[in-house]
Design a protein around this motif. Structure first.
Motif, PDB file in Angstrom:
ATOM      1  N   LYS A 377       0.818  -1.215   0.000  1.00 49.75           N
ATOM      2  CA  LYS A 377       0.000   0.000   0.000  1.00 49.75           C
ATOM      3  C   LYS A 377       0.855   1.270   0.000  1.00 49.75           C
ATOM      4  CE  LYS A 377      -0.564   0.575   4.931  1.00 49.75           C
ATOM      5  NZ  LYS A 377      -1.302   0.150   6.089  1.00 49.75           N
ATOM      6  N   LYS A 378       2.102   1.103   0.379  1.00 47.96           N
ATOM      7  CA  LYS A 378       3.015   2.241   0.331  1.00 47.96           C
ATOM      8  C   LYS A 378       3.047   2.868  -1.058  1.00 47.96           C
ATOM      9  CE  LYS A 378       7.041   1.911   3.123  1.00 47.96           C
ATOM     10  NZ  LYS A 378       8.378   1.306   3.194  1.00 47.96           N
ATOM     11  N   ALA A 379       2.910   2.013  -2.065  1.00 48.61           N
ATOM     12  CA  ALA A 379       3.002   2.493  -3.442  1.00 48.61           C
ATOM     13  C   ALA A 379       1.927   3.530  -3.739  1.00 48.61           C
ATOM     14  CB  ALA A 379       2.889   1.324  -4.412  1.00 48.61           C
ATOM     15  N   LEU A 380       0.762   3.375  -3.080  1.00 40.94           N
ATOM     16  CA  LEU A 380      -0.322   4.313  -3.356  1.00 40.94           C
ATOM     17  C   LEU A 380       0.045   5.736  -2.932  1.00 40.94           C
ATOM     18  CD1 LEU A 380      -3.480   2.286  -2.299  1.00 40.94           C
ATOM     19  CD2 LEU A 380      -2.827   2.957  -4.593  1.00 40.94           C
ATOM     20  N   ASP A 381       0.929   5.832  -1.945  1.00 39.91           N
ATOM     21  CA  ASP A 381       1.338   7.164  -1.485  1.00 39.91           C
ATOM     22  C   ASP A 381       2.372   7.784  -2.408  1.00 39.91           C
ATOM     23  OD1 ASP A 381      -0.257   6.557   0.646  1.00 39.91           O
ATOM     24  OD2 ASP A 381       1.410   5.819   1.878  1.00 39.91           O
ATOM     25  N   ASN A 382       2.929   6.973  -3.244  1.00 41.87           N
ATOM     26  CA  ASN A 382       3.942   7.489  -4.155  1.00 41.87           C
ATOM     27  C   ASN A 382       3.270   8.346  -5.219  1.00 41.87           C
ATOM     28  OD1 ASN A 382       5.954   7.812  -6.113  1.00 41.87           O
ATOM     29  ND2 ASN A 382       6.934   5.887  -5.499  1.00 41.87           N
ATOM     30  N   PRO A 383       3.684   9.607  -5.347  1.00 42.05           N
ATOM     31  CA  PRO A 383       3.057  10.450  -6.362  1.00 42.05           C
ATOM     32  C   PRO A 383       3.188   9.853  -7.762  1.00 42.05           C
ATOM     33  CG  PRO A 383       5.032  11.475  -5.443  1.00 42.05           C
ATOM     34  CD  PRO A 383       4.712  10.302  -4.587  1.00 42.05           C
ATOM     35  N   ASN A 384       4.180   9.004  -7.925  1.00 38.93           N
ATOM     36  CA  ASN A 384       4.405   8.386  -9.216  1.00 38.93           C
ATOM     37  C   ASN A 384       3.719   7.034  -9.340  1.00 38.93           C
ATOM     38  OD1 ASN A 384       5.870  10.112 -10.766  1.00 38.93           O
ATOM     39  ND2 ASN A 384       7.799   9.588  -9.769  1.00 38.93           N
ATOM     40  N   PHE A 385       2.654   6.828  -8.595  1.00 39.88           N
ATOM     41  CA  PHE A 385       2.053   5.499  -8.548  1.00 39.88           C
ATOM     42  C   PHE A 385       1.756   4.937  -9.942  1.00 39.88           C
ATOM     43  CE2 PHE A 385      -1.850   2.893  -8.492  1.00 39.88           C
ATOM     44  CZ  PHE A 385      -1.332   1.788  -7.852  1.00 39.88           C
ATOM     45  N   GLU A 386       1.176   5.792 -10.800  1.00 39.75           N
ATOM     46  CA  GLU A 386       0.836   5.291 -12.131  1.00 39.75           C
ATOM     47  C   GLU A 386       2.069   4.847 -12.890  1.00 39.75           C
ATOM     48  OE1 GLU A 386      -1.781   7.509 -14.627  1.00 39.75           O
ATOM     49  OE2 GLU A 386      -2.991   8.108 -12.906  1.00 39.75           O
TER      50      GLU A 386
END
Lengths: 565, 293
Positions: A377-386
């Motif tokens: 779920k950490k990835a969702l916080d990454n502004p670069n998720f897409e």
């Protein structure tokens, strides 16, 4: 006085420890709960947002590699002892060059990869991308919301989606769905089904004595019998992998499951569209009888089911004390290498048999998913998720990515001759058996970072042509032949259990399957008599809950079937 | 003295010696076997012909190992962790055990209770991990390897019991001569405690040398791994590569048995070499601790 004091201390200690524990739990839970809350919101929002985004796709910013801004993604890396991680692999440079993405790795020794992965994911300290995860291993992380339902985001993954369509993998994909109809692991995808395990035989011995090469299990029995007559003081068949590989591929042609594929004892009967408990069927009995006959008549080494691989391979097969053994397309290469040392080149010939015919014909498993990747779920916080999802799609699923992780860089590690990949001079690939004898050559895997299990899932993975390029002529022929002559057993549909149901099913199946395994070996080795003890075995299975398991599975299956559509 | 003059060898002696020789052989055999494996040529290793001397003698394996930079980096790490860790552990143990050995320490019982409690209960893996990595921010530092296990309760208790055996009069005399607590500890008590210090050093050193779990969970960078992790990966990891779930062949490749045994020999060597020098204190230290306890 003293006793009282001790008691008091003990009480204080216990109370304070409990206190600490509870606050500890509370503290741990709150962020997690709020996390899942946010996450839940996030996941419900995002998918609704994303598709509209996807709709707009043609309009504005589409993410293309290399990215305009450099990005950094964190990833868990499984360090394989045969090709220890190196910072200077050109793999990393190439990824950076082509995508502008830098991977920040957490290196975990392969020996205990699962343990650390579980620890990191449950503490929320895991990196964003966690590869080398087998379908089924992800289920524990789902309730806490520690990993994201990747099925909500596959619109961000053009290659993945396309392959599902083009390779007809929808059915396979259903097998990893959870109760909410989503899946949480991105599996490796195979274009074609592959039977990688089969028996290896000493062809030279068979030829020398004019024994026909076996086509079916019955042929094998006859062949072993002749060998036993010729070499009375040996066991012609001594198996490895504790018989688990053997039972796995043999059970397919008997219409059951076994060995590595024993699972929880539940078998899907497609014609009736329902599940049953296979270890108590006549088919299973027939398979046990067959192997029992081999052991009873001294054709098969009873140690096959207990001995270490080293003993089966090095001390028996490779030294000419046995003539038949389970193998796969890689192991056969390494066995030949060993036999060059022990028997000498030219003194032996080893070949792999195509899958043998049993009562149900020649059957191979049609499963086409490999181990996969979970995204935390950490990835969702990454502004670069897409971009992260696109990156995963590019590296693991695109033809360009797969070529890079398999063969490296054109002009640096390989050149293309026609359709074929050829390594440049001075480069070898020990694991593929290419240029092995060139001592000074650099190794494609150890020195350049290609052919890495973390990135290629398995060698059977990906585009057919790429997969074949990674195989010896022999393996390629084996796979093609197996696909021609065998029928595929399609994967069983999943039974969508929730946590409680899964726990109950596990409770039953664990002790049940321990018992089944134990009895399977006893029946085969003759410690239990198949005819006399069979009924008792069936009774005991039922007493251990096999009926309940079947009933439960069928009920849940019927109820939740529609979620899959 | 009496026994030295006795010339007759009794039945007991014979049996005793025979049994002891057997024990020696049993304990030595694994070392001999490993050493023999590491110096043999693969042909014989595959055939399982090695017993306790090398066949087809070669040092090729050691040459390969010498070139493996991963191995030496982890080896260096292990030495650093062991040296620093032992010093810290020893210091902390002494500083904890010494006050506890004083009967007049206030709250001694409570403290001891707390300490004993940790022998039987622990916070569990996940809380411990969160404490070390998130709160203390020790992840990926040498401290994560050394600090969490720096004090072994058992060792503290043994040391405490040893200190209790040192006569109070000595310390009182020193105090009368004007020495403060630390002076007494460092000038009087510690010089008298060499056996226990040596024993504890060995305990801690061996413990840290062999410890793989701490480094495994707290270290994420290969250049920080100790040699125990390196070994574990080439032995258990290679095994796993072959057994991977469902026999999926993606981890193909194998480490040669000779390489495995050579690295085991090289990494066990220093600890084995230290042992004889510490041994004379070793028995004494342990015995004193246990007798008085």
């Amino acid at each position: 006085m003293n006793k009282k004091a001790i008691l008091l201390i003990a009480c204080i200690l216990i109370v304070s420890m409990l206190g600490v524990m509870f606050t500890g739990c509370g503290k741990k839970e709150t962020p997690e709960k709020s996390g899942t809350g946010e996450n839940g919101d996030g996941t419900t929002e995002q998918p609704t947002e994303e598709p509209s985004d996807g709709g707009k796709k043609s309009g504005e910013e589409e993410i293309t590699f290399p990215l305009k801004e450099p990005a950094k993604f964190t990833m868990l890396y499984r360090d394989h002892p045969s090709y220890p991680y190196r910072e200077d692999w050109i793999l990393w440079d190439e990824i950076k060059k082509r995508t502008n993405v830098e991977l920040e790795l957490t290196i975990v020794p392969m020996s205990d990869y699962e343990q650390k992965r579980n620890l990191l994911i449950s503490t929320g300290e895991a990196p964003e991308i966690v590869p080398s995860t087998y379908p089924g291993q992800e289920v524990n992380f789902i309730p806490a919301g520690a990993i994201i339902p990747v099925s909500d985001y596959i619109h961000l993954m053009p290659n993945f989606s396309r392959q599902i369509e083009e390779w007809n993998l929808q059915e396979d994909l259903k097998t990893i769905k959870q109760k909410d109809g989503k899946f949480y692991v991105l599996p490796g995808l195979r274009e074609i089904a592959v039977a990688d395990y089969s028996l290896a035989i000493r062809t030279d011995i068979f030829e020398k004595h004019n024994i026909p090469i076996p086509e079916s299990w019955e042929d094998l029995y006859n062949a072993l019998k002749k060998l036993k007559e010729l070499y009375p003081d040996t066991y012609p068949f001594s198996d490895r992998w504790k018989g688990d590989a053997l039972l796995n591929f043999a059970s397919l042609s008997f219409g059951v499951q076994g060995g590595w594929g024993a699972g929880n004892g539940i078998y899907y009967y497609r014609d009736r569209d329902e599940f049953g408990f296979y270890p108590i069927t006549d088919e299973y009995k027939e398979m046990l009888k067959y192997f029992n006959r081999l052991v009873k008549e001294g054709l098969m080494d009873p140690e096959s089911f207990t001995q270490e691989d080293e003993i089966a391979v090095n001390q028996k097969f490779a030294t000419g004390k046995s003539f038949v053994i389970s193998t796969n397309t890689q192991e056969i290469i390494s066995m030949r290498q060993k036999m060059k040392e022990t028997l000498g080149e030219g003194n032996f010939k080893v070949d792999m048999l195509p899958p043998l015919e049993g009562p149900k014909g020649r059957v191979i498993s049609g499963m086409r998913l490999d181990n996969g990747i979970v995204i935390t779920k950490k990835a969702l916080d990454n502004p670069n998720f897409e971009a992260l999802m696109k990156f995963v799609d590019w590296l693991w699923y695109s033809e360009e990515g797969q070529t890079l992780t398999r063969w490296g860089v054109e002009g640096v590690t390989y050149k293309k001759v026609g359709d074929k990949f050829e390594l440049l001079p001075g480069i070898k690939a020990g694991y593929l058996g290419i240029n092995v004898d060139d001592e000074n050559a650099k190794d494609l895997r150890n020195d350049f970072g290609m052919g890495n299990g973390v990135f290629i899932f398995s060698i059977y993975n990906g585009h057919k042509e790429l997969m074949y390029s990674y195989m010896t002529e022999e393996a390629r022929n084996f796979i093609q032949k197996a696909n021609e002559i065998c029928t595929l057993r399609p994967p069983a549909p999943p039974v969508l259990m929730d946590e409680v149901e899964r726990e109950e099913a596990n409770m039953i199946s664990q002790s049940l399957m321990d018992y089944v395994k134990q009895m399977t070996l006893q029946f085969i080795t003759g410690q239990a008599d198949i005819e006399k003890d069979w009924d008792a075995f069936v009774q005991e299975c039922k007493a251990k809950g096999s009926d309940r398991l079947v009933q439960m599975t069928n009920e849940i299956y019927q109820e939740t079937k529609d979620i899959l559509e | 003295m009496k026994f030295a003059n006795k010339k007759r060898i009794s039945v007991f002696d014979v049996i005793n010696i025979v049994i002891m020789i057997c024990v020696v052989i049993i304990t030595l055999y694994p070392f001999l076997y490993l050493t023999a494996l590491s110096m043999s040529s693969e042909k014989y290793v595959y055939a399982g012909e090695i017993t306790f001397y090398p066949k087809g003698f070669t040092l090729g394996t050691y040459r390969v190992l010498l070139k493996d930079s991963d191995f030496w980096i982890s080896y260096r790490n292990t030495i650093i962790y062991t040296v620093v860790g032992t010093v810290i552990s020893l210091a902390l143990t002494v500083l904890l055990a010494y006050p506890l050995s004083k009967k007049n320490l206030k709250g001694r019982g409570v403290l001891l209770g707390f300490i004993l409690f940790t022998m039987f209960f622990s916070g569990g893996l996940i809380p411990t991990y969160l404490l070390v990595s998130r709160m203390l921010q020790m992840r990926n530092t040498i401290w994560a390897v050394i600090i969490p296990g720096a004090i072994s309760t058992y060792n503290v208790l043994v040391t405490k019991t040893f200190f209790e055996g040192i006569p109070d009069e000595l310390e009182e005399a020193a105090a009368i001569d004007g020495m403060n607590t630390y002076g007494i500890l460092f000038r009087i008590v510690l010089p008298l405690s060499k056996p226990i210090l040596a024993t504890m050093s060995l305990f801690y050193a061996v413990g840290i040398w062999n410890n793989w779990f701490g480094p495994f969970i707290y270290l994420d960078m290969k250049e920080l791994f100790p040699v125990s992790l390196y070994l574990r990966n080439i032995i258990a990891g290679a095994q796993k590569a072959r057994e991977i779930v469902g026999g999926d062949v993606e981890g193909f490749g194998d480490i040669e048995a000779t390489i495995k045994s050579a690295s085991m020999v090289v990494s066990a060597l220093p600890i084995i070499m230290i042992y004889p020098f510490v041994q004379k204190y070793f028995v004494k230290g342990i015995m004193i601790g246990s007798l008085k306890g």
